[in-house]
Design a protein around this motif. Sequence first.
Motif, mmCIF file in Angstrom:
data_model
loop_
_atom_site.group_PDB
_atom_site.id
_atom_site.type_symbol
_atom_site.label_atom_id
_atom_site.label_comp_id
_atom_site.label_asym_id
_atom_site.label_seq_id
_atom_site.Cartn_x
_atom_site.Cartn_y
_atom_site.Cartn_z
ATOM 1 N N UNK A 59 -44.475 -52.680 -72.469
ATOM 2 C CA UNK A 59 -45.048 -52.404 -71.144
ATOM 3 C C UNK A 59 -44.113 -52.969 -70.068
ATOM 4 N N UNK A 60 -44.192 -52.418 -68.852
ATOM 5 C CA UNK A 60 -43.277 -52.854 -67.789
ATOM 6 C C UNK A 60 -43.246 -54.363 -67.563
ATOM 7 N N UNK A 61 -44.376 -55.042 -67.675
ATOM 8 C CA UNK A 61 -44.397 -56.488 -67.418
ATOM 9 C C UNK A 61 -43.594 -57.272 -68.452
ATOM 10 N N UNK A 62 -43.321 -56.659 -69.614
ATOM 11 C CA UNK A 62 -42.476 -57.305 -70.624
ATOM 12 C C UNK A 62 -41.063 -56.716 -70.644
ATOM 13 N N UNK A 63 -40.955 -55.432 -70.309
ATOM 14 C CA UNK A 63 -39.640 -54.786 -70.292
ATOM 15 C C UNK A 63 -38.766 -55.338 -69.165
ATOM 16 N N UNK A 64 -39.395 -55.651 -68.023
ATOM 17 C CA UNK A 64 -38.636 -56.147 -66.870
ATOM 18 C C UNK A 64 -37.928 -57.469 -67.177
ATOM 19 N N UNK A 65 -38.649 -58.502 -67.647
ATOM 20 C CA UNK A 65 -37.922 -59.742 -67.951
ATOM 21 C C UNK A 65 -36.932 -59.583 -69.103
ATOM 22 N N UNK A 66 -37.239 -58.707 -70.056
ATOM 23 C CA UNK A 66 -36.298 -58.473 -71.161
ATOM 24 C C UNK A 66 -34.994 -57.887 -70.625
ATOM 25 N N UNK A 67 -35.107 -56.947 -69.677
ATOM 26 C CA UNK A 67 -33.911 -56.357 -69.070
ATOM 27 C C UNK A 67 -33.127 -57.403 -68.278
ATOM 28 N N UNK A 68 -33.850 -58.285 -67.577
ATOM 29 C CA UNK A 68 -33.171 -59.341 -66.811
ATOM 30 C C UNK A 68 -32.437 -60.305 -67.737
ATOM 31 N N UNK A 69 -33.057 -60.633 -68.858
ATOM 32 C CA UNK A 69 -32.410 -61.542 -69.809
ATOM 33 C C UNK A 69 -31.159 -60.897 -70.394
ATOM 34 N N UNK A 70 -31.289 -59.638 -70.852
ATOM 35 C CA UNK A 70 -30.125 -58.943 -71.411
ATOM 36 C C UNK A 70 -29.008 -58.848 -70.374
ATOM 37 N N UNK A 71 -29.352 -58.419 -69.165
ATOM 38 C CA UNK A 71 -28.343 -58.290 -68.113
ATOM 39 C C UNK A 71 -27.742 -59.625 -67.720
#
Length: 162
Positions: free
Chosen positions: A98-110
């Motif tokens: 879900x977006x609330x978990x995908x967003x921080x995951x993307x920030x961590x990867x980036x």
Amino acid sequence: MTDRRKIWLRLALWALAVAWMGLIFYFSTEDAEGSSATSDLVVRWLLSTFDRSFSSLSPEAQLLRMEDWSFAVRKLAHFTLFAVLGLLAFAAFSVDLPPRRAFPAALILGGVRAVLDEVQQAFVPGRSCELRDMGIDFAGVLLGAAFLLLILYLIQRKKLKK
């Protein structure tokens, strides 16, 4: 969405994200001379395209104008490369999260990729590891992921109104 379509979507988005990280890696392997040459081509094209007076300047004046713009263009390139990465990473994570978990995951990867990018540059002749660039890179990731999050929010909101 069918399982088959979801698998293909996941594969396509991750392939794009990994390919984009490869492009970032490639640009980071250029030595200082190669990186400057690439930047100079971009700056010359931008000035030739958007500054009508640029072509009428003497070669010396053109070089001075290019030097004035080079720093900003280089930092904007960092920001843009990582903004696209943020967008692609968020999209790839969003297939399964879900977006609330995908967003921080993307920030961590980036963010990890931004740190690795700068550390990598410390080992390239004439390049350096700069905290400022890590911040610019991370700001790009944040904006790219936030942009797609906003788009998804607006789409969801429009669906709820119907």
